[in-house]
Design an enzyme around this catalytic site. Structure first.
Site, PDB file in Angstrom:
ATOM      1  CD  GLU A  35      -3.033  -0.564   0.031  1.00 52.24           C
ATOM      2  OE1 GLU A  35      -3.098  -0.241  -1.171  1.00 52.24           O
ATOM      3  OE2 GLU A  35      -3.550  -1.597   0.502  1.00 52.24           O
ATOM      4  CG  HIS A  36      -0.244   4.781   0.655  1.00 51.93           C
ATOM      5  ND1 HIS A  36      -0.776   5.899   0.080  1.00 51.93           N
ATOM      6  CD2 HIS A  36      -1.224   4.262   1.438  1.00 51.93           C
ATOM      7  CE1 HIS A  36      -2.026   6.072   0.519  1.00 51.93           C
ATOM      8  NE2 HIS A  36      -2.324   5.081   1.345  1.00 51.93           N
ATOM      9  CB  SER A  66     -25.069   6.279 -15.930  1.00 48.89           C
ATOM     10  OG  SER A  66     -25.284   5.536 -14.739  1.00 48.89           O
ATOM     11  CB  SER A 118     -10.375   0.512  -7.987  1.00 46.88           C
ATOM     12  OG  SER A 118      -9.267   0.946  -7.313  1.00 46.88           O
ATOM     13  CB  SER A 119     -16.164   2.390  -8.739  1.00 43.76           C
ATOM     14  OG  SER A 119     -15.943   3.594  -8.039  1.00 43.76           O
ATOM     15  CD  GLU A 152      -8.255   8.041 -11.141  1.00 44.84           C
ATOM     16  OE1 GLU A 152      -8.688   7.152 -11.876  1.00 44.84           O
ATOM     17  OE2 GLU A 152      -8.822   8.388 -10.097  1.00 44.84           O
ATOM     18  CG  ASP A 164      -6.373   1.812  -7.865  1.00 42.52           C
ATOM     19  OD1 ASP A 164      -5.783   0.985  -7.145  1.00 42.52           O
ATOM     20  OD2 ASP A 164      -6.725   2.932  -7.474  1.00 42.52           O
TER      21      ASP A 164
HETATM   22  C1  GLA Z   1      -5.289   4.468  -4.172  1.00 36.27           C
HETATM   23  C2  GLA Z   1      -4.541   4.858  -5.441  1.00 36.27           C
HETATM   24  C3  GLA Z   1      -3.484   3.812  -5.776  1.00 36.27           C
HETATM   25  C4  GLA Z   1      -2.591   3.495  -4.580  1.00 36.27           C
HETATM   26  C5  GLA Z   1      -3.442   3.231  -3.329  1.00 36.27           C
HETATM   27  C6  GLA Z   1      -2.599   3.078  -2.089  1.00 36.27           C
HETATM   28  O1  GLA Z   1      -6.043   3.320  -4.403  1.00 36.27           O
HETATM   29  O2  GLA Z   1      -5.439   4.999  -6.516  1.00 36.27           O
HETATM   30  O3  GLA Z   1      -2.723   4.234  -6.891  1.00 36.27           O
HETATM   31  O4  GLA Z   1      -1.684   4.530  -4.363  1.00 36.27           O
HETATM   32  O5  GLA Z   1      -4.386   4.260  -3.108  1.00 36.27           O
HETATM   33  O6  GLA Z   1      -1.832   1.936  -2.154  1.00 36.27           O
END
Ligand code: GLA
Length: 374
Positions: A35-36, A66, A118-119, A152, A164
């Protein structure tokens, strides 16, 4: 076709009075660990989930519809609505010199919105795959993911990493995806939980990720300045020894990134060896690091992790950016219901909102469900 794909195709026919030329869909994701780390050039291990956004598409001037919001939006412009995601993809393709003619599209999905699953990547990936096919662009999946990230970052103004979009476009059913976010190489890592008698519980804390944007951007810029202090491009290249040269916030953020990258590689090895005990321990350590050093957890996420631990989970952690959203727990199949019940009880006792639970199936990445001419 899947239910969401059928809904998109039906909506297209109802709205535009003709059958779509093609239907594509793309999944949301959870992140198992890492993560991150993506925007620090590091490693991530996401997995697509069985919740998707589908788009039915064809040439025409009918706009973007939609089925979930029951509304039509113009294909151009920008208005802070769901339609900015497909518009962003069209914009990014244009920036790369691809010719996108006029098209009409209908969307339908079941990825929970605003839950950190992550929609946004799902709608971008489905749109990108559909446009690529409709206009015969021949862009490979990795480049489509990079285009979606560009949409994005530069069209929507969200400074996210590549995880994502990679997960949504490149995951394979039954597997997680190890991504090296610097080289952008990726490979599938088989994830057969039923064979190990395990299941993965996804808990949506339903906490609005309101401060997410500022918190996320702050973390990102602290990482960049820590890398600057160390004279390296990305924290991916920092070592434990380097950490001695940092202090305060830079130290805490960098310590998370350095240890988390190492955990991802260890986690992949554990999965390859079928060592879910070790994998689970790494999940707990990852959560503690996100809570204490990266400071992106919330009381709800921490409560879920501790409740899961008390009820026999091998591992648990927040997943995604944090600041609310979802957490996951790796539990023996027979314990999954117990963990959910205990979590509902503990949330009620703490006066938190009602959590939601989603079934986890390591699902396929983006797919064309029906292509033109089929
Ligand atoms: C969000 C971002 C990703 C990633 C995560 C953390 O989902 O869209 O790119 O940085 O946070 O891991």
């Amino acid at each position: 076709m899947r239910e969401t794909e059928q809904r998109a195709a039906k909506a297209f026919t109802e709205q535009f009075g003709e059958t779509p030329e093609l239907v594509a869909s793309a999944p949301g994701r959870i992140n198992l660990i890492g993560e991150h780390t993506d925007y620090n050039g590091g490693f991530v291990l996401p997995c697509a989930i069985d919740r998707r956004i589908a788009v039915a598409m064809g040439a025409g001037e009918g706009g973007l519809y939609s089925a979930d919001f029951d509304e039509t939006r113009e294909p151009g412009g920008k208005d802070d609505s769901w339609a900015d995601y497909p518009r962003g993809v069209v914009w990014a393709m244009g920036e790369e010199g691809h010719e996108i003619g006029s098209f009409q599209a209908a969307f339908a999905g079941d990825v929970p919105l605003g839950s950190g699953l992550s929609s946004s990547a799902a709608i971008e990936a489905a749109t990108a795959l559909a446009l690529d096919s409709l206009f015969g662009l021949g862009i490979d999946r990795k480049d489509l993911a990079v285009l979606c990230q560009r949409a994005e970052n530069d069209f929507l103004g969200v400074a996210s990493g590549i995880m994502d979009q990679y997960a949504s476009l490149l995951c394979e059913a039954g597997a997680a995806l190890l991504v090296d976010c610097r080289s952008l190489e990726a490979r599938s890592v088989p994830l057969d939980l039923p064979a190990a008698g395990l299941s993965l519980v996804i808990c949506d804390t339903r906490v609005e990720r309101g401060l997410a944007d500022t918190g996320y951007n702050d973390r990102r810029s602290t990482c960049e300045s820590a890398a600057g202090t160390l004279g390296i491009e990305h924290l991916r290249d920092a070592t434990e020894d380097d950490l001695k040269r940092l202090s305060g916030e830079q130290l805490r953020r960098a310590r998370h990134v350095v240890s988390e990258n190492a955990r991802v590689l260890e986690a992949v090895e554990a999965l390859n060896n079928g060592d879910f005990d070790h994998f689970g321990k790494l999940m707990y350590t990852s959560h503690a690091s996100l809570r204490d050093d990266y400071e992106v957890s919330t009381p709800e996420l921490d409560t879920f992790v501790e409740t899961a631990r008390r009820h026999g989970a091998r591992g648990a952690r927040l997943t995604g950016a944090g600041f609310g959203g979802c957490a996951i727990a790796l539990v023996p199949e027979s314990q999954a219901d117990r963990v959910e019940r205990a979590c509902k009880r503990d949330f009620a006792e703490a006066d938190f909102g009602k959590p939601a639970f989603y079934e986890f199936v390591p699902a396929a990445g983006a797919e064309l469900a029906r292509s033109s001419g089929a």
